[in-house]
Design an enzyme around this catalytic site. Structure first.
Site, PDB file in Angstrom:
ATOM      1  N   GLN A  78      34.100 -67.237 -13.595  1.00  0.00           N
ATOM      2  CA  GLN A  78      34.823 -66.578 -12.504  1.00  0.00           C
ATOM      3  C   GLN A  78      35.931 -65.687 -13.056  1.00  0.00           C
ATOM      4  O   GLN A  78      37.039 -66.148 -13.327  1.00  0.00           O
ATOM      5  CB  GLN A  78      35.394 -67.612 -11.528  1.00  0.00           C
ATOM      6  CG  GLN A  78      35.964 -66.954 -10.303  1.00  0.00           C
ATOM      7  CD  GLN A  78      36.330 -67.947  -9.222  1.00  0.00           C
ATOM      8  OE1 GLN A  78      36.147 -69.141  -9.349  1.00  0.00           O
ATOM      9  NE2 GLN A  78      36.862 -67.426  -8.144  1.00  0.00           N
ATOM     10  N   PHE A  79      35.631 -64.395 -13.190  1.00  0.00           N
ATOM     11  CA  PHE A  79      36.595 -63.461 -13.760  1.00  0.00           C
ATOM     12  C   PHE A  79      37.835 -63.298 -12.897  1.00  0.00           C
ATOM     13  O   PHE A  79      38.905 -62.942 -13.386  1.00  0.00           O
ATOM     14  CB  PHE A  79      35.942 -62.095 -14.019  1.00  0.00           C
ATOM     15  CG  PHE A  79      35.728 -61.254 -12.797  1.00  0.00           C
ATOM     16  CD1 PHE A  79      36.680 -60.305 -12.420  1.00  0.00           C
ATOM     17  CD2 PHE A  79      34.587 -61.386 -12.010  1.00  0.00           C
ATOM     18  CE1 PHE A  79      36.492 -59.524 -11.301  1.00  0.00           C
ATOM     19  CE2 PHE A  79      34.392 -60.608 -10.891  1.00  0.00           C
ATOM     20  CZ  PHE A  79      35.346 -59.678 -10.532  1.00  0.00           C
ATOM     21  N   THR A  80      37.747 -63.600 -11.597  1.00  0.00           N
ATOM     22  CA  THR A  80      38.898 -63.403 -10.708  1.00  0.00           C
ATOM     23  C   THR A  80      40.059 -64.344 -11.013  1.00  0.00           C
ATOM     24  O   THR A  80      41.165 -64.138 -10.509  1.00  0.00           O
ATOM     25  CB  THR A  80      38.491 -63.550  -9.223  1.00  0.00           C
ATOM     26  OG1 THR A  80      37.959 -64.853  -9.018  1.00  0.00           O
ATOM     27  CG2 THR A  80      37.471 -62.495  -8.825  1.00  0.00           C
TER      28      THR A  80
END
Length: 150
Positions: A78-80
């Protein structure tokens, strides 16, 4: 590298309506990888995750690890997690690693966790639109940043 660890009684991830992975008792982990992360971050975090004593013992005290309860892992990239919200209202993801760095790091984390746990783990699919379901047991949610290990 940032992880959000949630103790789960069950968790699953669907991609295009199909279940990709599901687990029973264990940990659902969101993993954020940034450009500066290294294999040392993976090694340190995987040991921390596997040995984190957040499962209840016979006295209902959080005193058991994933290994102690023969738990499972669902790992979702999850890059966020690396969103910067300091300026304006639209998050910036400039610190998040690009796919050419993030994908091999994600795959290395999977392999390292499987080796530490002694069994396969569930995963999402890097870059896919995923629907993650979770029954957070406790609830217990812990955030760990490998840059704050000292």
């Amino acid at each position: 590298m940032i992880v959000v660890i949630q103790r789960a009684s069950e968790a699953s991830v669907k991609i295009e309506g199909e279940i990709k992975s599901e687990i029973g008792t264990g940990l659902m982990i969101l993993l954020g990888i940034e450009e500066a992360d290294t294999v040392e971050d993976i090694s340190w975090l995987s040991k921390k995750i596997i040995n984190l004593r957040i499962f209840p013992d016979e006295n209902e005290v959080m005193n058991k690890s994933l290994l102690d309860v023969n738990g499972e892992i669902l790992l979702i990239s999850q890059f966020t997690l690396h969103a910067s919200t300091k300026k304006g209202n639209r998050p910036s993801y400039i610190k998040a690693a690009k796919p050419d760095i993030a994908i091999p790091m994600y795959e290395k984390m999977i392999a390292t966790l499987e080796a530490e746990l002694g069994k396969a783990i569930g995963t999402g699919e890097f870059g896919a639109d995923m629907k993650v379901s979770l029954v957070n047991d406790g609830p217990v949610t812990i955030v760990i940043d490998s840059k704050n290990k000292v």
